[in-house]
Design a protein around this motif. Sequence first.
Motif, PDB file in Angstrom:
ATOM      1  N   LEU A 333      36.292  32.137  44.358  1.00 32.57           N
ATOM      2  CA  LEU A 333      34.909  31.759  44.350  1.00 32.57           C
ATOM      3  C   LEU A 333      34.431  33.124  45.638  1.00 32.57           C
ATOM      4  N   LEU A 334      34.472  33.434  47.100  1.00 32.69           N
ATOM      5  CA  LEU A 334      34.890  34.161  47.965  1.00 32.69           C
ATOM      6  C   LEU A 334      34.983  35.705  47.064  1.00 32.69           C
ATOM      7  N   ALA A 335      35.900  36.023  45.966  1.00 33.09           N
ATOM      8  CA  ALA A 335      36.401  37.367  45.671  1.00 33.09           C
ATOM      9  C   ALA A 335      35.272  37.748  44.811  1.00 33.09           C
ATOM     10  N   TRP A 336      34.514  36.876  44.066  1.00 30.66           N
ATOM     11  CA  TRP A 336      33.518  37.158  43.468  1.00 30.66           C
ATOM     12  C   TRP A 336      32.314  37.225  44.019  1.00 30.66           C
ATOM     13  N   SER A 337      32.120  36.875  44.975  1.00 27.22           N
ATOM     14  CA  SER A 337      31.196  36.553  45.955  1.00 27.22           C
ATOM     15  C   SER A 337      31.196  38.309  46.761  1.00 27.22           C
ATOM     16  N   GLY A 338      32.743  38.317  46.842  1.00 33.50           N
ATOM     17  CA  GLY A 338      31.847  40.092  47.843  1.00 33.50           C
ATOM     18  C   GLY A 338      32.227  39.237  49.166  1.00 33.50           C
ATOM     19  N   ARG A 339      32.394  38.445  49.296  1.00 33.44           N
ATOM     20  CA  ARG A 339      33.320  38.321  50.786  1.00 33.44           C
ATOM     21  C   ARG A 339      34.495  39.039  50.687  1.00 33.44           C
ATOM     22  N   VAL A 368      40.072  40.141  41.984  1.00 26.50           N
ATOM     23  CA  VAL A 368      38.717  40.680  41.365  1.00 26.50           C
ATOM     24  C   VAL A 368      38.141  41.023  42.284  1.00 26.50           C
ATOM     25  N   LEU A 369      38.483  41.577  43.506  1.00 26.35           N
ATOM     26  CA  LEU A 369      38.128  41.637  44.917  1.00 26.35           C
ATOM     27  C   LEU A 369      37.926  43.492  44.593  1.00 26.35           C
ATOM     28  N   GLU A 370      39.271  43.361  44.534  1.00 29.82           N
ATOM     29  CA  GLU A 370      39.791  44.875  44.325  1.00 29.82           C
ATOM     30  C   GLU A 370      38.772  45.820  43.367  1.00 29.82           C
ATOM     31  N   LEU A 371      38.891  45.307  42.013  1.00 34.47           N
ATOM     32  CA  LEU A 371      38.147  45.792  40.795  1.00 34.47           C
ATOM     33  C   LEU A 371      36.891  45.841  41.505  1.00 34.47           C
ATOM     34  N   SER A 372      36.334  44.878  41.957  1.00 35.07           N
ATOM     35  CA  SER A 372      34.810  44.972  42.702  1.00 35.07           C
ATOM     36  C   SER A 372      34.495  46.324  43.211  1.00 35.07           C
ATOM     37  N   LEU A 373      35.182  46.842  44.227  1.00 31.84           N
ATOM     38  CA  LEU A 373      35.254  47.824  44.635  1.00 31.84           C
ATOM     39  C   LEU A 373      35.672  49.091  44.322  1.00 31.84           C
ATOM     40  N   GLY A 374      36.127  49.112  43.759  1.00 26.10           N
ATOM     41  CA  GLY A 374      36.420  50.295  42.613  1.00 26.10           C
ATOM     42  C   GLY A 374      37.998  50.568  43.150  1.00 26.10           C
ATOM     43  N   ARG A 375      38.708  49.600  43.618  1.00 24.56           N
ATOM     44  CA  ARG A 375      39.938  50.055  44.128  1.00 24.56           C
ATOM     45  C   ARG A 375      40.744  49.931  43.567  1.00 24.56           C
ATOM     46  N   TYR A 376      41.279  50.207  42.435  1.00 30.08           N
ATOM     47  CA  TYR A 376      42.174  49.952  41.040  1.00 30.08           C
ATOM     48  C   TYR A 376      43.574  50.307  41.220  1.00 30.08           C
ATOM     49  N   ALA A 498      24.606  44.543  33.355  1.00 33.07           N
ATOM     50  CA  ALA A 498      24.946  43.715  33.510  1.00 33.07           C
ATOM     51  C   ALA A 498      25.066  43.360  35.925  1.00 33.07           C
ATOM     52  N   TYR A 499      23.927  44.450  36.598  1.00 29.85           N
ATOM     53  CA  TYR A 499      23.708  44.056  37.643  1.00 29.85           C
ATOM     54  C   TYR A 499      22.612  43.196  37.782  1.00 29.85           C
ATOM     55  N   GLU A 500      21.884  42.530  36.318  1.00 29.52           N
ATOM     56  CA  GLU A 500      21.287  41.463  36.518  1.00 29.52           C
ATOM     57  C   GLU A 500      22.038  40.758  36.403  1.00 29.52           C
ATOM     58  N   MET A 501      22.364  40.181  35.292  1.00 26.87           N
ATOM     59  CA  MET A 501      23.561  39.338  35.745  1.00 26.87           C
ATOM     60  C   MET A 501      24.509  39.454  36.949  1.00 26.87           C
ATOM     61  N   PHE A 502      24.772  39.776  37.717  1.00 26.33           N
ATOM     62  CA  PHE A 502      25.554  40.140  38.689  1.00 26.33           C
ATOM     63  C   PHE A 502      25.209  39.229  39.882  1.00 26.33           C
ATOM     64  N   THR A 503      23.407  40.012  40.110  1.00 28.52           N
ATOM     65  CA  THR A 503      23.237  39.542  41.491  1.00 28.52           C
ATOM     66  C   THR A 503      22.820  38.599  41.051  1.00 28.52           C
ATOM     67  N   GLY A 504      22.149  37.441  39.716  1.00 27.99           N
ATOM     68  CA  GLY A 504      21.670  36.405  39.448  1.00 27.99           C
ATOM     69  C   GLY A 504      23.077  34.941  39.764  1.00 27.99           C
ATOM     70  N   MET A 505      23.784  35.267  39.514  1.00 30.06           N
ATOM     71  CA  MET A 505      25.532  34.645  39.867  1.00 30.06           C
ATOM     72  C   MET A 505      25.598  34.746  41.423  1.00 30.06           C
ATOM     73  N   GLY A 506      25.202  35.316  41.406  1.00 29.43           N
ATOM     74  CA  GLY A 506      25.223  35.799  43.660  1.00 29.43           C
ATOM     75  C   GLY A 506      27.600  36.472  43.927  1.00 29.43           C
ATOM     76  N   ALA A 507      27.452  37.693  42.365  1.00 31.51           N
ATOM     77  CA  ALA A 507      28.721  37.971  42.186  1.00 31.51           C
ATOM     78  C   ALA A 507      28.023  39.073  43.205  1.00 31.51           C
ATOM     79  N   ALA A 508      27.840  39.623  44.491  1.00 26.68           N
ATOM     80  CA  ALA A 508      27.495  41.614  45.742  1.00 26.68           C
ATOM     81  C   ALA A 508      28.760  42.058  44.958  1.00 26.68           C
ATOM     82  N   GLY A 509      29.768  41.764  44.754  1.00 27.93           N
ATOM     83  CA  GLY A 509      31.194  43.304  45.039  1.00 27.93           C
ATOM     84  C   GLY A 509      30.384  43.453  43.700  1.00 27.93           C
ATOM     85  N   PHE A 510      29.763  43.060  41.998  1.00 25.58           N
ATOM     86  CA  PHE A 510      30.343  43.530  41.008  1.00 25.58           C
ATOM     87  C   PHE A 510      28.541  44.176  40.919  1.00 25.58           C
ATOM     88  N   ALA A 511      28.172  43.739  41.577  1.00 28.65           N
ATOM     89  CA  ALA A 511      26.233  43.796  41.758  1.00 28.65           C
ATOM     90  C   ALA A 511      26.482  45.184  42.158  1.00 28.65           C
TER      91      ALA A 511
END
Length: 597
Positions: A333-339, A368-376, A498-511
Amino acid sequence: MIRSAVYRGADAVERRSVHAALAAVSDPDRDRDRRAWHRAHATIGLDEEVAAELERASEHARSRGGHAEQAAFLSRAAELTPDVRDEAARLVAAAQAYVMVGDSAAARKMLGRAELGLDRPVLRARARQIRATAELYLGQVAATPAILLEAAESIADQDPRLSRKMMFEALQVALITYDHSVGVTPQGLARAVLASPAMGSAESTFSDLLLNAYATRIAVGHRPAVPLLRGALEALHTDGGLAEDGLPLAVVSMFASEDVWDDEGGWRAWKRLEAFDRENGALGALRTTLMVGSMWELRAGRFSAAGALQDELADLSSMIGQPSSGDIPRIELLAWSGREAETRALAAAARAGSTAGLVDFAGNSLAVLELSLGRYAEALACVLPSFDADRPGTGTRSLHEIVEAGLRSGDHVAAKAALTRLEERALAADTAWGLGLLTRCRALMVDGEHAERLYQESIELLGHTRITTEVARSHLLFGEWLLRHKRRSDARFELRTAYEMFTGMGAAGFAERARAELSATGEHPRKRTAPDADALTPREKQIATFAASGATNSEIAARLFLSTSTIEYHLNKIFRKLDITSRRKLAPLLQGASRPA
């Protein structure tokens, strides 16, 4: 309180007189559990007749007051039993009930008292099974599979049903500990299960089917196990004899659903287990069920609901005195939330743990966190170990992450190996979730019109599932592909979605990743500030989430083990903080909250 004060102030003779009077006026049919209870407390010394009546009434007591009530009946029945062997049987049964309510200390005490009367093989095996479960709740897991397997083999001919149950529990633990197990390897355990004479009379219960399915998965392979895993998940919804009387079923059912990408089967399994655990007071099992439920809510994009279940899990652990793993269950949950800082700290703690399942879980969450940050390259390093180990329930779930991370980091060998395994397993499973991930990964591998069709197919397939987070990721990857091919207008639509979906759910990194790509198309969305719901305390957000889902104050109170007036007090504070006057306005505010509860 007055009744309790009067009772405690009376002497023993007065209490026995009152209990005897109440037993005399209790209906033996309608109130057999109350009659048995009062008779037991009006009795001095040992009395087999009263003890037997109390034991018979214990099941009815469980239907009224849950496992805690049943445990009290059985332990009192044991105190009244003159025969040491019968006493041991009742103590073992009481220990089983105490384990289910989450009181491992009381269970161990019952088993200690029973030791002298454990001269029958089946009863002795049951005692070992219960002790292993109690130790598991206290965090002692490495030797559990070997202990349970030995106990199961000792009674395979005498009690095949109980033997299968013990082997199932051994397998459940082995799926979590895997190569950290002591005394038996998962492969050795699986082969022993398939060769056991107890399996020759296997019934079509959920646990029997899942035992056979996972033994096949480990000892034979994934493809032969697919129909068995799907059949076991289906049986959970039709098995009228469902019982959480051993290790919790939630984790193994989640592993089964992830191994075959059956989101509907996994979701339904969780909901049935949650209802069963709550209705029967199976608080030990409920802790695990809540953790699994938070994962399903997270995948559905309901981060606040996922956080509320995590909060309830923490409260429940504290209430029943079970050891807490802290915030480790929140890693995903924290990873998806971008924390980022919290995710990395908890992932490091989890990786230092003693179970392979927890290590895989932490690695996947960190990816998941690394992918949201583009750290492949970093993301790939997090999940390659689980690919190499290919442990059931965790090896399959990271395949699509490896394909994306491998391609973006330049490791095409790893990406192709993961895609090959994904193709074999997703096609065998034939579910929208698995096929949606497969088509997206294929799209990443090709170019031109073929890639475009695959991205569109992935979005359509995943749109038929509960996995909203992956729908959003398919929109993001498609938008990034369109932008690289200089189709800015088309890319803008996908990236905005994608931006609206991620923002709506609180996925800050992917947003943020989607926002940066969207800016490259010429559209400049503003970064959204945290909504007012972030001002709520974890407890307030938990209550607000339940209220937003339609639960009444009394239902929320029952779930959180609080009074109705306490719930009303918290809701009044919530309404003031959010400046609202209606429960109907809670849902949109909570859905937009970026901070998990």
